[in-house]
Motif scaffolding. Structure first.
Motif, short mmCIF file in Angstrom:
data_model
loop_
_atom_site.label_atom_id
_atom_site.label_comp_id
_atom_site.label_asym_id
_atom_site.label_seq_id
_atom_site.Cartn_x
_atom_site.Cartn_y
_atom_site.Cartn_z
N ASP A 86 -3.42 -13.30 15.88
CA ASP A 86 -4.63 -12.87 15.19
C ASP A 86 -5.63 -14.02 15.16
OD1 ASP A 86 -3.57 -14.60 13.32
OD2 ASP A 86 -3.63 -13.19 11.65
N TRP A 87 -6.75 -13.84 14.46
CA TRP A 87 -7.78 -14.87 14.43
C TRP A 87 -7.23 -16.19 13.90
CZ3 TRP A 87 -9.97 -18.37 11.31
CH2 TRP A 87 -11.18 -18.94 11.72
N PHE A 88 -6.44 -16.15 12.83
CA PHE A 88 -5.93 -17.37 12.21
C PHE A 88 -4.94 -18.09 13.12
CE2 PHE A 88 -7.64 -15.05 8.67
CZ PHE A 88 -8.19 -16.05 7.88
N ASP A 89 -4.21 -17.36 13.91
CA ASP A 89 -3.29 -17.97 14.86
C ASP A 89 -4.08 -18.67 15.97
OD1 ASP A 89 -1.09 -18.68 16.37
OD2 ASP A 89 -0.80 -16.69 17.22
N ARG A 90 -5.09 -17.99 16.48
CA ARG A 90 -5.85 -18.54 17.61
C ARG A 90 -6.79 -19.67 17.22
NH1 ARG A 90 -6.69 -13.07 18.35
NH2 ARG A 90 -8.92 -13.30 17.88
N HIS A 91 -7.43 -19.56 16.06
CA HIS A 91 -8.52 -20.49 15.73
C HIS A 91 -8.21 -21.47 14.61
CE1 HIS A 91 -11.32 -18.36 18.36
NE2 HIS A 91 -10.87 -17.22 17.85
N TRP A 92 -7.14 -21.23 13.84
CA TRP A 92 -6.90 -22.10 12.69
C TRP A 92 -5.57 -22.84 12.79
CZ3 TRP A 92 -3.78 -21.95 8.05
CH2 TRP A 92 -4.16 -22.88 7.10
N LEU A 93 -4.49 -22.12 13.05
CA LEU A 93 -3.20 -22.80 13.18
C LEU A 93 -3.20 -23.77 14.35
CD1 LEU A 93 -0.48 -20.08 12.45
CD2 LEU A 93 -1.15 -22.00 11.02
N ASP A 94 -3.79 -23.32 15.48
CA ASP A 94 -3.92 -24.20 16.65
C ASP A 94 -2.60 -24.84 17.03
OD1 ASP A 94 -5.30 -25.40 18.72
OD2 ASP A 94 -5.86 -27.15 17.54
N CYS A 215 -2.03 12.79 6.12
CA CYS A 215 -3.35 12.35 5.68
C CYS A 215 -4.42 12.90 6.61
CB CYS A 215 -3.43 10.83 5.61
SG CYS A 215 -3.30 10.02 7.21
N GLU A 216 -5.66 12.77 6.18
CA GLU A 216 -6.78 13.28 6.96
C GLU A 216 -7.43 12.23 7.84
OE1 GLU A 216 -9.02 16.32 4.15
OE2 GLU A 216 -8.04 14.72 2.99
N CYS A 217 -7.21 10.95 7.53
CA CYS A 217 -7.87 9.87 8.26
C CYS A 217 -6.95 8.66 8.31
CB CYS A 217 -9.19 9.52 7.56
SG CYS A 217 -10.07 8.08 8.22
N VAL A 218 -7.01 7.90 9.41
CA VAL A 218 -6.22 6.68 9.58
C VAL A 218 -7.14 5.54 9.98
CG1 VAL A 218 -4.46 5.52 10.98
CG2 VAL A 218 -4.07 7.87 10.19
N ILE A 219 -6.94 4.38 9.35
CA ILE A 219 -7.64 3.15 9.72
C ILE A 219 -6.60 2.10 10.04
CG2 ILE A 219 -9.24 1.34 8.99
CD1 ILE A 219 -10.43 3.34 6.99
N VAL A 220 -6.63 1.54 11.25
CA VAL A 220 -5.69 0.50 11.66
C VAL A 220 -6.41 -0.84 11.57
CG1 VAL A 220 -4.11 -0.32 13.45
CG2 VAL A 220 -4.57 2.13 13.22
N ALA A 221 -5.78 -1.81 10.90
CA ALA A 221 -6.48 -3.06 10.61
C ALA A 221 -5.63 -4.28 10.96
CB ALA A 221 -6.87 -3.11 9.13
N GLY A 222 -5.93 -4.90 12.08
CA GLY A 222 -5.39 -6.22 12.37
C GLY A 222 -3.95 -6.29 12.84
N LEU A 223 -3.38 -5.20 13.34
CA LEU A 223 -2.01 -5.24 13.84
C LEU A 223 -2.03 -5.32 15.36
CD1 LEU A 223 -0.17 -2.55 11.69
CD2 LEU A 223 -0.20 -5.02 11.38
N ALA A 250 -14.57 -18.49 10.53
CA ALA A 250 -13.75 -17.57 9.73
C ALA A 250 -14.61 -16.68 8.85
CB ALA A 250 -12.77 -18.36 8.87
N GLU A 251 -15.66 -17.24 8.28
CA GLU A 251 -16.52 -16.44 7.41
C GLU A 251 -17.23 -15.35 8.19
OE1 GLU A 251 -19.10 -19.04 5.26
OE2 GLU A 251 -17.44 -20.25 4.46
N GLU A 252 -17.66 -15.65 9.40
CA GLU A 252 -18.30 -14.63 10.23
C GLU A 252 -17.31 -13.55 10.63
OE1 GLU A 252 -20.71 -12.23 12.10
OE2 GLU A 252 -21.35 -13.93 10.87
N MET A 253 -16.07 -13.96 10.92
CA MET A 253 -15.03 -12.99 11.24
C MET A 253 -14.85 -12.00 10.09
SD MET A 253 -11.58 -12.29 10.41
CE MET A 253 -10.90 -13.87 9.89
N LEU A 254 -14.78 -12.50 8.85
CA LEU A 254 -14.62 -11.62 7.70
C LEU A 254 -15.85 -10.76 7.48
CD1 LEU A 254 -12.89 -14.06 5.16
CD2 LEU A 254 -11.82 -12.21 6.46
N ARG A 255 -17.04 -11.34 7.64
CA ARG A 255 -18.27 -10.56 7.47
C ARG A 255 -18.34 -9.42 8.48
NH1 ARG A 255 -20.72 -15.64 6.41
NH2 ARG A 255 -21.29 -15.85 8.62
#
Length: 282
Positions: A86-94, A215-223, A250-255
């Motif tokens: 994910d973003w933290f693996d690629r850009h922060w843990l390094d 359910c009526e709707c599904v949202i997939v987030a970050g998997l 990171a802040e732009e990623m969250l925004r």
């Protein structure tokens, strides 16, 4: 905004210049049922946003993609970033181990690590107590920030981090005969199918977690797709996937993730300008 000019969400949105364009007329009024798959930082935010609007939202871990967390109980282990592809693996843990970074400063300023909705949910939970200190380290952000949001009144009893999704299929909606509904059907056409999710618990079983859910709707987030035990069904009219922007900030990623979340719910509500993050103007 380099690398963030255009994003596609489940054939329904195109993001351009920080705005979204409606791709169809599909809507879902509150308290419609939504399952958010992925107890990631943006999955938690997507579930919270839906609850603020009055939707019947459930948040599940979805796939066992999380690395073990140092000095954390079972509930925290699958809360927040997966730290795997994910973003933290690629850009922060390094390349570093998570354990050696757990107490390091997070890559976001403390007051920008959570949304205004998240801060409000935590503050409402604390009542008249002294406001909580802003999270400074990555561990504090996860434990004192994201986990606290999942335990707020809006999400309590709706978050199952240890529930994995093993399959998703569509099922026809069967409704009781109703003259008004029949009239609406004639205008709107056939009713879209619901989604039926099959669940499996890993680790400590979450309280009251069912074996399946419709359910009526599904949202997939970050998997990451490689970690998923389920596939997107062919009928994807109410299926959304949040995408990660290619940015080093990171802040732009969250925004950007919050912009996508706001766009999803503005589509569902049928209100293009709806955005709970937009400051109120008196």
């Amino acid at each position: 905004m380099a690398g963030c000019e255009s994003f596609l969400l489940s054939k329904r949105f195109v993001f351009a210049e920080n705005r979204h364009v409606f791709m169809n007329d599909s809507t879902l009024d509150p308290p419609g049922s939504i399952v958010v798959i992925g107890t990631t930082e943006l999955g938690i935010e997507a579930a919270l946003y839906g609850r603020f609007l009055g939707y019947d939202v459930t948040l599940v871990g979805g796939a066992d993609a999380w690395a073990d967390r140092p000095d954390a109980d079972g509930m925290v282990r699958r809360i927040g970033p997966t730290f795997r592809r994910d973003w933290f693996d690629r850009h922060w843990l390094d390349g570093r181990e998570l354990a050696e970074c757990w107490d390091l400063a997070s890559p976001m300023l403390p007051d920008r690590s959570l949304s205004s909705l998240a801060f409000n949910a935590i503050a409402a939970q604390r009542g008249d107590e002294i406001p909580a200190a802003l999270p400074v380290t990555i561990g504090e952000w996860i434990q004192d920030g994201l986990l606290a949001v999942t335990r707020s009144d809006l999400l309590r009893g709706r978050v199952w981090p240890n529930v994995m999704v093993t399959s998703v299929e569509t099922v026809d909606v069967v409704e009781e005969p109703d003259e008004e509904a029949e009239a609406d059907d004639e205008l709107d056409g056939s009713i879209p199918p619901d989604y039926l999710l099959q669940y499996q618990n890993v680790g400590e079983a979450d309280d009251n977690a069912p074996e399946s859910q419709q359910c009526e709707c599904v949202i997939v987030a970050g998997l990451p797709e490689s970690a998923r035990g389920f596939s997107k069904p062919a009928a994807d009219e109410y299926w959304f996937e949040l995408t990660e922007p290619e940015t080093n900030d990171a802040e732009e990623m969250l925004r950007e993730g919050r912009r996508q979340i706001a766009a999803i719910y503005s589509q569902l509500m049928g209100r293009e300008e709806l955005d709970l993050y937009r400051p109120l103007r008196g």
